[in-house]
Scaffold this motif. Structure first.
Motif, PDB file in Angstrom:
ATOM      1  N   PRO A   1      14.978  -0.165  -2.664  1.00 49.01           N
ATOM      2  CA  PRO A   1      13.957  -0.392  -3.694  1.00 49.01           C
ATOM      3  C   PRO A   1      12.741   0.522  -3.580  1.00 49.01           C
ATOM      4  CG  PRO A   1      14.764  -2.480  -2.829  1.00 49.01           C
ATOM      5  CD  PRO A   1      15.331  -1.399  -1.955  1.00 49.01           C
ATOM      6  N   ASP A   2      12.546   1.156  -2.419  1.00 49.35           N
ATOM      7  CA  ASP A   2      11.415   2.081  -2.279  1.00 49.35           C
ATOM      8  C   ASP A   2      11.476   3.204  -3.307  1.00 49.35           C
ATOM      9  OD1 ASP A   2      10.896   0.489  -0.133  1.00 49.35           O
ATOM     10  OD2 ASP A   2      10.911   2.087   1.373  1.00 49.35           O
ATOM     11  N   TRP A   3      12.708   3.571  -3.703  1.00 49.09           N
ATOM     12  CA  TRP A   3      12.849   4.676  -4.652  1.00 49.09           C
ATOM     13  C   TRP A   3      12.305   4.305  -6.029  1.00 49.09           C
ATOM     14  CZ3 TRP A   3      13.627   9.263  -2.743  1.00 49.09           C
ATOM     15  CH2 TRP A   3      14.305   9.389  -1.535  1.00 49.09           C
ATOM     16  N   ALA A   4      12.077   3.022  -6.277  1.00 49.47           N
ATOM     17  CA  ALA A   4      11.459   2.620  -7.542  1.00 49.47           C
ATOM     18  C   ALA A   4      10.060   3.207  -7.660  1.00 49.47           C
ATOM     19  CB  ALA A   4      11.407   1.096  -7.648  1.00 49.47           C
ATOM     20  N   LEU A   5       9.374   3.367  -6.519  1.00 47.91           N
ATOM     21  CA  LEU A   5       8.042   3.974  -6.543  1.00 47.91           C
ATOM     22  C   LEU A   5       8.124   5.420  -6.997  1.00 47.91           C
ATOM     23  CD1 LEU A   5       7.578   1.435  -4.707  1.00 47.91           C
ATOM     24  CD2 LEU A   5       5.903   2.821  -3.467  1.00 47.91           C
ATOM     25  N   VAL A   6       9.184   6.103  -6.591  1.00 46.12           N
ATOM     26  CA  VAL A   6       9.373   7.496  -6.997  1.00 46.12           C
ATOM     27  C   VAL A   6       9.565   7.578  -8.510  1.00 46.12           C
ATOM     28  CG1 VAL A   6      10.796   9.551  -6.709  1.00 46.12           C
ATOM     29  CG2 VAL A   6      10.350   8.044  -4.747  1.00 46.12           C
TER      30      VAL A   6
ATOM     31  N   SER B   1       2.153  -6.122   7.284  1.00 44.58           N
ATOM     32  CA  SER B   1       2.737  -4.779   7.283  1.00 44.58           C
ATOM     33  C   SER B   1       1.754  -3.800   6.656  1.00 44.58           C
ATOM     34  CB  SER B   1       4.058  -4.769   6.514  1.00 44.58           C
ATOM     35  OG  SER B   1       4.514  -3.445   6.307  1.00 44.58           O
ATOM     36  N   GLY B   2       1.361  -2.783   7.412  1.00 44.85           N
ATOM     37  CA  GLY B   2       0.444  -1.783   6.889  1.00 44.85           C
ATOM     38  C   GLY B   2       1.002  -1.041   5.689  1.00 44.85           C
ATOM     39  N   PRO B   3       2.235  -0.512   5.752  1.00 43.47           N
ATOM     40  CA  PRO B   3       2.786   0.207   4.597  1.00 43.47           C
ATOM     41  C   PRO B   3       2.921  -0.672   3.353  1.00 43.47           C
ATOM     42  CG  PRO B   3       4.010   0.755   6.572  1.00 43.47           C
ATOM     43  CD  PRO B   3       3.094  -0.358   6.936  1.00 43.47           C
ATOM     44  N   VAL B   4       3.319  -1.934   3.534  1.00 46.99           N
ATOM     45  CA  VAL B   4       3.448  -2.828   2.378  1.00 46.99           C
ATOM     46  C   VAL B   4       2.091  -3.078   1.748  1.00 46.99           C
ATOM     47  CG1 VAL B   4       4.062  -5.164   1.659  1.00 46.99           C
ATOM     48  CG2 VAL B   4       5.555  -3.922   3.230  1.00 46.99           C
ATOM     49  N   SER B   5       1.080  -3.317   2.576  1.00 45.88           N
ATOM     50  CA  SER B   5      -0.263  -3.538   2.042  1.00 45.88           C
ATOM     51  C   SER B   5      -0.803  -2.281   1.368  1.00 45.88           C
ATOM     52  CB  SER B   5      -1.210  -3.970   3.173  1.00 45.88           C
ATOM     53  OG  SER B   5      -0.801  -5.209   3.725  1.00 45.88           O
ATOM     54  N   ALA B   6      -0.488  -1.114   1.934  1.00 43.77           N
ATOM     55  CA  ALA B   6      -0.912   0.140   1.316  1.00 43.77           C
ATOM     56  C   ALA B   6      -0.262   0.311  -0.051  1.00 43.77           C
ATOM     57  CB  ALA B   6      -0.553   1.316   2.221  1.00 43.77           C
ATOM     58  N   GLN B   7       1.005  -0.090  -0.163  1.00 46.63           N
ATOM     59  CA  GLN B   7       1.692  -0.022  -1.453  1.00 46.63           C
ATOM     60  C   GLN B   7       1.018  -0.932  -2.469  1.00 46.63           C
ATOM     61  OE1 GLN B   7       3.758  -0.757  -4.757  1.00 46.63           O
ATOM     62  NE2 GLN B   7       3.881  -2.415  -3.274  1.00 46.63           N
TER      63      GLN B   7
ATOM     64  N   CYS C   1       8.334   6.687   2.474  1.00 50.27           N
ATOM     65  CA  CYS C   1       8.751   5.410   3.056  1.00 50.27           C
ATOM     66  C   CYS C   1      10.268   5.275   3.043  1.00 50.27           C
ATOM     67  CB  CYS C   1       8.108   4.252   2.294  1.00 50.27           C
ATOM     68  SG  CYS C   1       6.324   4.085   2.559  1.00 50.27           S
ATOM     69  N   ALA C   2      10.899   5.690   1.945  1.00 48.08           N
ATOM     70  CA  ALA C   2      12.355   5.586   1.851  1.00 48.08           C
ATOM     71  C   ALA C   2      13.040   6.479   2.873  1.00 48.08           C
ATOM     72  CB  ALA C   2      12.810   5.943   0.433  1.00 48.08           C
ATOM     73  N   LEU C   3      12.564   7.713   2.998  1.00 49.12           N
ATOM     74  CA  LEU C   3      13.194   8.664   3.913  1.00 49.12           C
ATOM     75  C   LEU C   3      12.943   8.324   5.378  1.00 49.12           C
ATOM     76  CD1 LEU C   3      12.435  11.988   1.989  1.00 49.12           C
ATOM     77  CD2 LEU C   3      14.628  10.775   2.141  1.00 49.12           C
ATOM     78  N   SER C   4      11.822   7.649   5.653  1.00 56.16           N
ATOM     79  CA  SER C   4      11.515   7.285   7.040  1.00 56.16           C
ATOM     80  C   SER C   4      12.099   5.929   7.417  1.00 56.16           C
ATOM     81  CB  SER C   4       9.998   7.269   7.253  1.00 56.16           C
ATOM     82  OG  SER C   4       9.397   6.257   6.466  1.00 56.16           O
ATOM     83  N   GLY C   5      12.766   5.259   6.451  1.00 59.41           N
ATOM     84  CA  GLY C   5      13.352   3.964   6.738  1.00 59.41           C
ATOM     85  C   GLY C   5      12.351   2.832   6.800  1.00 59.41           C
ATOM     86  N   THR C   6      11.249   2.949   6.049  1.00 56.93           N
ATOM     87  CA  THR C   6      10.211   1.906   6.018  1.00 56.93           C
ATOM     88  C   THR C   6      10.383   1.062   4.767  1.00 56.93           C
ATOM     89  OG1 THR C   6       8.679   3.397   7.161  1.00 56.93           O
ATOM     90  CG2 THR C   6       7.739   1.441   6.088  1.00 56.93           C
ATOM     91  N   PRO C   7      10.933  -0.137   4.873  1.00 54.52           N
ATOM     92  CA  PRO C   7      11.146  -0.961   3.673  1.00 54.52           C
ATOM     93  C   PRO C   7       9.834  -1.531   3.152  1.00 54.52           C
ATOM     94  CG  PRO C   7      11.784  -2.183   5.631  1.00 54.52           C
ATOM     95  CD  PRO C   7      11.425  -0.803   6.090  1.00 54.52           C
ATOM     96  N   LEU C   8       9.659  -1.463   1.848  1.00 58.52           N
ATOM     97  CA  LEU C   8       8.456  -1.996   1.208  1.00 58.52           C
ATOM     98  C   LEU C   8       8.736  -3.284   0.447  1.00 58.52           C
ATOM     99  CD1 LEU C   8       7.024   1.344  -0.240  1.00 58.52           C
ATOM    100  CD2 LEU C   8       6.298   0.156   1.839  1.00 58.52           C
ATOM    101  N   PHE C   9      10.010  -3.536   0.148  1.00 61.61           N
ATOM    102  CA  PHE C   9      10.402  -4.732  -0.599  1.00 61.61           C
ATOM    103  C   PHE C   9      11.586  -5.376   0.111  1.00 61.61           C
ATOM    104  CE2 PHE C   9       8.795  -1.504  -3.513  1.00 61.61           C
ATOM    105  CZ  PHE C   9       7.761  -2.181  -4.134  1.00 61.61           C
ATOM    106  N   GLY C  10      11.321  -6.258   1.048  1.00 58.57           N
ATOM    107  CA  GLY C  10      12.412  -6.889   1.777  1.00 58.57           C
ATOM    108  C   GLY C  10      12.871  -6.035   2.950  1.00 58.57           C
ATOM    109  N   ALA C  11      14.172  -6.107   3.232  1.00 60.39           N
ATOM    110  CA  ALA C  11      14.700  -5.441   4.421  1.00 60.39           C
ATOM    111  C   ALA C  11      15.327  -4.091   4.124  1.00 60.39           C
ATOM    112  CB  ALA C  11      15.735  -6.346   5.097  1.00 60.39           C
TER     113      ALA C  11
END
Length: 339
Positions: free
Chosen positions: A59-64, A119-125, A45-55
């Motif tokens: 913060p996506d790297w927190a998942l990593v 948002s599909g990716p946010v819900s998946a997270q 998500c981070a590398l594809s530019g898909t934000p999971l927390f806001g814009a």
């Protein structure tokens, strides 16, 4: 109700050289595998530019980070019964994953009643985080000592099917009662009444603008607000955690009467609901206090005046706050009594 032969006993005993020890290693493997998957998802998500927390995608790297730590901790649990430090790490990661699942309940409600999510990716997270919280909790519990398990079992047998203390039952009663004004307000709107300057027709029009599903609109046309029905189910869930019929199926359940209730059946939605509603309601209720004091501005939204908005917010957020906290208290009690 004994659990020596149940799935919880097999998954939470961590004694080496036993079936429980094997299950403890299995729990560690599952947690490690989840960690790898969660970290991979976050990086993608981070590398594809898909934000999971806001814009921002930062913060996506927190998942990593969380996923990598979970993979390492899970691998450590595979080697045998986790030491106290490792158990604390597993519980910490469980808490972080649980925080990441915040919003899953709202996703489920939106999916069921509005036939879609924002948002599909946010819900998946949210879903992945919830799964991880469960797996990490199981891995952490695999380190519980036999003495602690024996004490819990003995206490559970002594408590009997009812079990919940008076304080926990009082909390459940308070949480259930908190939803009464909310349910009344919603049903009043659904029946065509006007409250806080807004009529039932106005609420229906707003629901249509926001993409409500056909099911939602149909129930509303029958005078049954879907959120009021969900609140009633929430009350039933809360009471099941403190009443005997939450441990043993009652006589009015054909084919199940007298059988033990699988502990995951009430616990899974209870933990999810508490993790979502308690922080949402408590923070929101704090906002109403600041708004009442004039510290923050109150947006008017769909209501005629800020005062109307604030009135409805107090009813809704107050219900979520008290119910969410009560659900957390009751779920913790149920968890301990059925451990």
């Amino acid at each position: 109700m004994t659990r020596s032969g149940g799935w919880t006993g097999r998954w939470t005993s961590g004694r080496p050289g036993t079936a429980g020890g094997t299950a403890g290693r299995t729990a560690g493997r599952a947690a490690a595998a989840w960690g790898v998957g969660y970290a991979t998802f976050g990086a993608a998500c981070a590398l594809s530019g898909t934000p999971l927390f806001g814009a921002a995608v930062g913060p996506d790297w927190a998942l990593v980070v969380v996923g990598s730590a979970a993979a390492a901790a899970g691998a450590g649990a595979v080697r045998g019964r986790p030491r106290p430090v490792l158990r604390r790490v597993l519980w910490l990661l469980c808490g972080l994953a649980g925080a990441g699942a915040f919003g899953l309940l709202m996703d489920v409600i939106t999916l069921l009643l509005a036939q879609g999510v924002d948002s599909g990716p946010v819900s998946a997270q949210h879903a992945l985080a919830a799964v991880g919280a469960g797996l990490l909790a199981v891995a952490a519990r695999s380190g519980a000592s036999a003495r602690v398990s024996a004490r819990a079992s003995a206490s559970d047998r002594a408590a009997g099917p009812a079990g919940a203390s008076g304080a926990v039952r009082l909390a459940a009663l308070a949480g259930s009662s908190a939803f009464v004004p909310y349910i009344a307000m919603k049903l009043f709107w659904a029946s065509g009444g006007t409250f806080a300057g807004v009529s039932g027709a106005d609420m229906r029009a707003a629901a249509e603008r926001n993409g409500a599903s056909g099911l939602w609109l149909t129930l509303d046309s029958w005078g049954l607000d879907p959120t009021a029905l969900l609140a009633l189910l929430g009350i039933l869930l809360l009471q099941s955690l403190v009443r005997p019929w939450g441990r043993v199926f009652p006589g009015w359940t054909p084919g199940l009467a007298g059988r033990p209730v699988p502990r995951w059946l009430p616990l899974a939605p209870a933990v999810l609901g508490a993790a979502t509603l308690a922080p949402y309601g408590v923070v929101g209720l704090g906002w109403t206090v600041l708004a009442t004091a004039g510290v923050v501005e109150v947006p008017r939204g769909d209501f005629p005046t800020p005062a109307d908005t604030l009135l409805v917010a107090r009813i809704g957020l107050g219900a979520f706050a008290l119910y969410g906290v009560a659900l957390a208290v009751a779920a913790r009690s149920y968890w301990r009594r059925t451990a």
